[in-house]
Design a protein around this motif. Structure first.
Motif, mmCIF file in Angstrom:
data_model
loop_
_atom_site.group_PDB
_atom_site.id
_atom_site.type_symbol
_atom_site.label_atom_id
_atom_site.label_comp_id
_atom_site.label_asym_id
_atom_site.label_seq_id
_atom_site.Cartn_x
_atom_site.Cartn_y
_atom_site.Cartn_z
ATOM 1 N N MET A 149 0.853 -1.208 0.000
ATOM 2 C CA MET A 149 0.000 0.000 0.000
ATOM 3 C C MET A 149 0.881 1.248 0.000
ATOM 4 N N SER A 150 0.523 2.171 -0.823
ATOM 5 C CA SER A 150 1.322 3.395 -0.900
ATOM 6 C C SER A 150 1.212 4.164 0.398
ATOM 7 N N SER A 151 2.257 4.893 0.695
ATOM 8 C CA SER A 151 2.209 5.665 1.932
ATOM 9 C C SER A 151 1.474 6.984 1.737
ATOM 10 N N MET A 152 1.088 7.310 0.492
ATOM 11 C CA MET A 152 0.357 8.554 0.255
ATOM 12 C C MET A 152 -1.139 8.262 0.224
ATOM 13 N N LEU A 153 -1.862 9.087 0.880
ATOM 14 C CA LEU A 153 -3.306 8.915 0.949
ATOM 15 C C LEU A 153 -3.942 10.075 0.208
ATOM 16 N N THR A 154 -4.854 9.777 -0.669
ATOM 17 C CA THR A 154 -5.515 10.845 -1.430
ATOM 18 C C THR A 154 -7.008 10.788 -1.203
ATOM 19 N N SER A 155 -7.683 11.831 -1.603
ATOM 20 C CA SER A 155 -9.130 11.877 -1.467
ATOM 21 C C SER A 155 -9.773 10.701 -2.163
ATOM 22 N N GLU A 156 -9.226 10.335 -3.311
ATOM 23 C CA GLU A 156 -9.842 9.260 -4.078
ATOM 24 C C GLU A 156 -9.836 7.961 -3.276
ATOM 25 N N LYS A 157 -8.694 7.682 -2.651
ATOM 26 C CA LYS A 157 -8.630 6.444 -1.883
ATOM 27 C C LYS A 157 -9.630 6.430 -0.749
ATOM 28 N N LEU A 158 -9.878 7.583 -0.216
ATOM 29 C CA LEU A 158 -10.801 7.655 0.912
ATOM 30 C C LEU A 158 -12.250 7.652 0.445
ATOM 31 N N GLY A 159 -12.466 7.611 -0.857
ATOM 32 C CA GLY A 159 -13.826 7.694 -1.384
ATOM 33 C C GLY A 159 -14.105 9.135 -1.750
ATOM 34 N N ALA A 160 -15.153 9.338 -2.527
ATOM 35 C CA ALA A 160 -15.502 10.698 -2.923
ATOM 36 C C ALA A 160 -15.749 11.535 -1.680
ATOM 37 N N ALA A 161 -14.969 12.580 -1.559
ATOM 38 C CA ALA A 161 -15.026 13.352 -0.318
ATOM 39 C C ALA A 161 -16.381 14.028 -0.143
ATOM 40 N N ARG A 162 -16.949 13.863 1.031
ATOM 41 C CA ARG A 162 -18.108 14.688 1.377
ATOM 42 C C ARG A 162 -17.625 16.120 1.525
ATOM 43 N N GLU A 165 -5.655 -1.744 6.133
ATOM 44 C CA GLU A 165 -5.943 -3.068 5.587
ATOM 45 C C GLU A 165 -6.782 -3.030 4.317
ATOM 46 N N ARG A 166 -7.630 -2.002 4.133
ATOM 47 C CA ARG A 166 -8.541 -2.013 2.985
ATOM 48 C C ARG A 166 -9.144 -0.632 2.760
ATOM 49 N N PRO A 167 -9.774 -0.408 1.582
ATOM 50 C CA PRO A 167 -10.397 0.890 1.323
ATOM 51 C C PRO A 167 -11.557 1.127 2.276
ATOM 52 N N LEU A 168 -11.729 2.386 2.642
ATOM 53 C CA LEU A 168 -12.783 2.716 3.594
ATOM 54 C C LEU A 168 -14.130 2.925 2.903
ATOM 55 N N VAL A 169 -14.092 3.296 1.652
ATOM 56 C CA VAL A 169 -15.355 3.523 0.939
ATOM 57 C C VAL A 169 -16.071 2.181 0.723
ATOM 58 N N GLY A 170 -17.379 2.210 0.952
ATOM 59 C CA GLY A 170 -18.184 1.017 0.731
ATOM 60 C C GLY A 170 -18.083 -0.033 1.809
ATOM 61 N N LEU A 171 -17.505 0.323 2.925
ATOM 62 C CA LEU A 171 -17.252 -0.624 4.002
ATOM 63 C C LEU A 171 -18.547 -1.016 4.727
ATOM 64 N N SER A 172 -18.618 -2.275 5.134
ATOM 65 C CA SER A 172 -19.749 -2.768 5.924
ATOM 66 C C SER A 172 -19.228 -3.136 7.310
ATOM 67 N N VAL A 173 -19.752 -2.452 8.352
ATOM 68 C CA VAL A 173 -19.183 -2.563 9.690
ATOM 69 C C VAL A 173 -20.251 -2.922 10.710
ATOM 70 N N ALA A 174 -19.996 -3.944 11.515
ATOM 71 C CA ALA A 174 -20.851 -4.231 12.671
ATOM 72 C C ALA A 174 -20.211 -3.621 13.914
ATOM 73 N N ILE A 175 -20.969 -2.762 14.594
ATOM 74 C CA ILE A 175 -20.490 -2.189 15.856
ATOM 75 C C ILE A 175 -21.308 -2.840 16.965
ATOM 76 N N VAL A 176 -20.629 -3.584 17.830
ATOM 77 C CA VAL A 176 -21.300 -4.501 18.755
ATOM 78 C C VAL A 176 -20.981 -4.131 20.198
ATOM 79 N N GLY A 177 -21.978 -4.236 21.086
ATOM 80 C CA GLY A 177 -21.707 -4.023 22.508
ATOM 81 C C GLY A 177 -22.788 -3.203 23.177
ATOM 82 N N GLU A 178 -22.445 -2.664 24.375
ATOM 83 C CA GLU A 178 -23.405 -1.789 25.061
ATOM 84 C C GLU A 178 -23.199 -0.372 24.516
#
Lengths: 329, 329, 329
Positions: C1-14, C172-185
């Protein structure tokens, strides 16, 4: 204001030989404020001015191999942080106890002599806060390295607080001829006690002790002022002195120690009191505060207590350099 | 005394293969004193001598980018300060807990494995004091960085204390053929236990365990000494051995653990006992003390316990350099 | 993975103007995670990558004259150590409180404004853990130096935890389009709350909040997600979502908060749940854990929670450099 401080500026120097118990030109430990002679105060304040410049530059000095230990049997985040930041701004290092007494009941505090002898073989200077008046002196008597008293008991002393208090006034105006109201529960006020000893070193100072009768300054301080020819008066209402004093040194009053809660107003600074003060008076407070200093005072240009707290850094840096140099000779 | 230590000086070396569980030439963690082979002890003591010179010069070594974390689930200001000062005198940095266990009840202590794995990603070496015997070993089993046991449980070990005890003796006289009285409540004496393991490595040592019968040294230590051919005797009165021993290793006796308070005199050092000791005997004590070591002993030239505490700095500096070097290989 | 992070990698910026209260390009304090715009996140993550390299090299940066103060009114050894190690790996220095609130009851916490103004004259940046939601914001409003919220109240936030959580996923992976379960109290889960705010910044994210009905995520977060067009679902059984999510963000469930102890299985990760997860899913947990994350999971390659904790070091180093640079301008 020039960065050089001379005897003349401080007022005609009282003879150092009125403090027979301490060395007038060397500082091995700092246990009680009366041990500071005028020459030592002069040196300390001159160095403090220099430390202001060091910090403003973002620099440090050459203390990277020196270690300060804070041994606090009672917690005080602000005082402890100030000492530790002072050592670190000098480039030095820190061993730290947040509350040594919390965990070992009073056993460790009772055995402070053994602790100090041991810690003195690890650190180059030790800052002690002890629950009993005299605790710091006991520490100094056995310590192989300089000891600084950071408060010992409710009726003890807190000399570095008095130094930063005095330095804050000194930065604003001449100390000779000063008129000061010291307000609060003075019987247990170790900062008030330590400041009174220091003020006594300057000519034509006048002190008003403003406190409920039952919480007034104890006779040992008053006797000391009498013996040194310092003028003072005991008052029970801040209103009676507020128009004439140059400095109001406000300290904590715990409401539960005053019989009639309405009487608290007689010892509090609020907008009504502000209106009657001299336009160039100085308001100091060692903090933390309870009800005796309203937050509305904070924006008044005469309110110096946050600057006062900041000055603690410079004064303690200066003190550490004096103690650590002496220690090396 | 020469600064070089050889096998000969330490006595005829026992074969390292009597400690099958530990690596004889490398130190990854320090959990129990029996893991220290003679070659490792030799290296450690030689390095400790070097550290004495580093500190005397006021210098530091090249550890400015290394971090030591102290994770103390039980407080011990003196032991913690010693480790932290050791790291700082090497030029390194410190993360510190005064009493990790005070605030999270035993939850954090129970989860020491998770804590160690996390802290091991922030620090380069971890010093653990744990309330239960075996706690440090559990920490070492999962740690990505070296772990040092700074005391685990009343019946556990405190190996760096034993190292500085032994180093203090070594600096004064040959270890081979030494006669040592270990005095106090030995059943719960982790410093006494750790020292016994170390003494067992030297030829012709004789140990007197002096303790009330019900507080005597436990059989695991006695079995270890038997297996390694070390002579020892169990005694119940310090007077019976005081004339013949080279070293009195005095440890704490809590008065409430002795049935008859008058019996405490049998396990205490005072002027009467001093009069009967060899003129060149050594008195050690890990401190803090209760009633078993009178303050009048402090001025006796045979009293080495403050020097012993000071030696902790050099020994722990030396140990840290050994662990951090190994870690880098 | 490249060490440079761009808007594109993060998904279309809000559009950054959806966070009207905070400066999109400058960070003065870090109080709540929603104040982090995408450009700020980009900068932070790029710097964090750089910090990984700094630490791997064993180097430090040029912060030797800067001081970080940790002001923890509630103890957290791990979070505190992480911040302090971050400052030290930058070359900086630390003032530390293990548990400022333990000793002064709530008095000091109530007066946080005064404490912060004073400590801000000793330190260059302050990390606050406060018992009440909003405590860190109160601190920031008066502080002369940057303030970082390290957790304020059970229903408050813990934004740096969310940053390291997100960084761990991002590595580990692109953030755009991610499916996340947040579990707990989740009602009292400040790390879950802070993470939800951050995830809302990325396109096509879907969040499953998995919790007993009575402990579900509060409406303020759900309203925020609605307003920002983020898809989410409320679930009461981890089994219903485990096959489809890319990330399981597991948080603590205190057994005493669940009515039927058997129901705890619905919110726990164990070998049965592992078998149903995607082969490349990620398991995160802010730690410490109770019963909701079995130790048998630790060896699964999808278990990232110790790496996640380690990432806290890099993210906090990066954050400190951003805050301290801004502070100097």
């Amino acid at each position: 204001m020039s960065s050089m401080l001379t005897s003349e500026k401080l007022g005609a120097a009282r003879s150092p030989n009125t403090e027979p118990k301490h060395d007038a030109t060397r500082l091995h430990h700092l246990i009680e404020s009366q041990q500071l002679t005028l020459p030592l105060l002069m040196e300390l304040f001159n160095r403090s001015r220099g430390m202001e410049r060091v910090v403003a530059r973002g620099g440090t000095l050459d203390y990277q191999n020196r270690i300060l230990a804070t041994l606090f049997y009672r917690p005080s985040t602000r005082t402890r942080f100030c000492f530790e930041a002072a050592m670190q701004r000098l480039g030095g290092r820190v061993l730290s106890t947040e509350h040594a007494g919390a965990f070992s009941s009073e056993v460790e505090a009772e055995q402070i002599e053994d602790s100090i002898r041991i810690i003195g073989s690890y650190a180059d200077v030790i800052v002690v806060r002890h629950p009993e008046a005299g605790g710091a002196k006991r520490a100094a008597q056995v310590s192989p390295v300089p000891v600084i008293n950071a408060g010992d008991g409710e009726g003890g002393q807190h000399p570095t607080q008095a130094l930063l208090d005095l330095y804050t006034i000194y930065r604003e105006r001449p100390l000779v001829g000063l008129s000061v109201a010291i307000v609060g529960e003075l019987d247990k006020g170790r900062t008030a006690r330590s400041l009174a000893y220091l003020l006594a070193k300057f000519d034509r100072v006048k002190i008003f002790f403003v406190s409920p009768h039952e919480l007034q300054m104890k006779s040992d301080i008053l006797d000391y002022l009498d013996a040194h020819g310092v003028r003072y008066e005991l008052e029970a209402d801040i209103e009676r002195v507020i128009r004439e004093v140059d400095v109001v040194y406000q300290t904590r009053i715990r409401p539960e120690r005053v019989r009639d809660r309405k009487e608290l107003q007689r010892y509090a600074i609020n907008s009504g009191v502000l209106a009657k003060m001299k336009s160039d008076a100085l308001i100091l407070h060692p903090l933390p505060r309870t009800v005796e200093l309203d937050k509305t005072v904070d924006d008044d240009p005469r309110a110096l207590y946050f600057k006062q707290a900041a000055n603690g850094l410079y004064v303690r840096m200066a003190l550490l350099t004096m103690l650590l140099e002496r220690d090396q000779e």
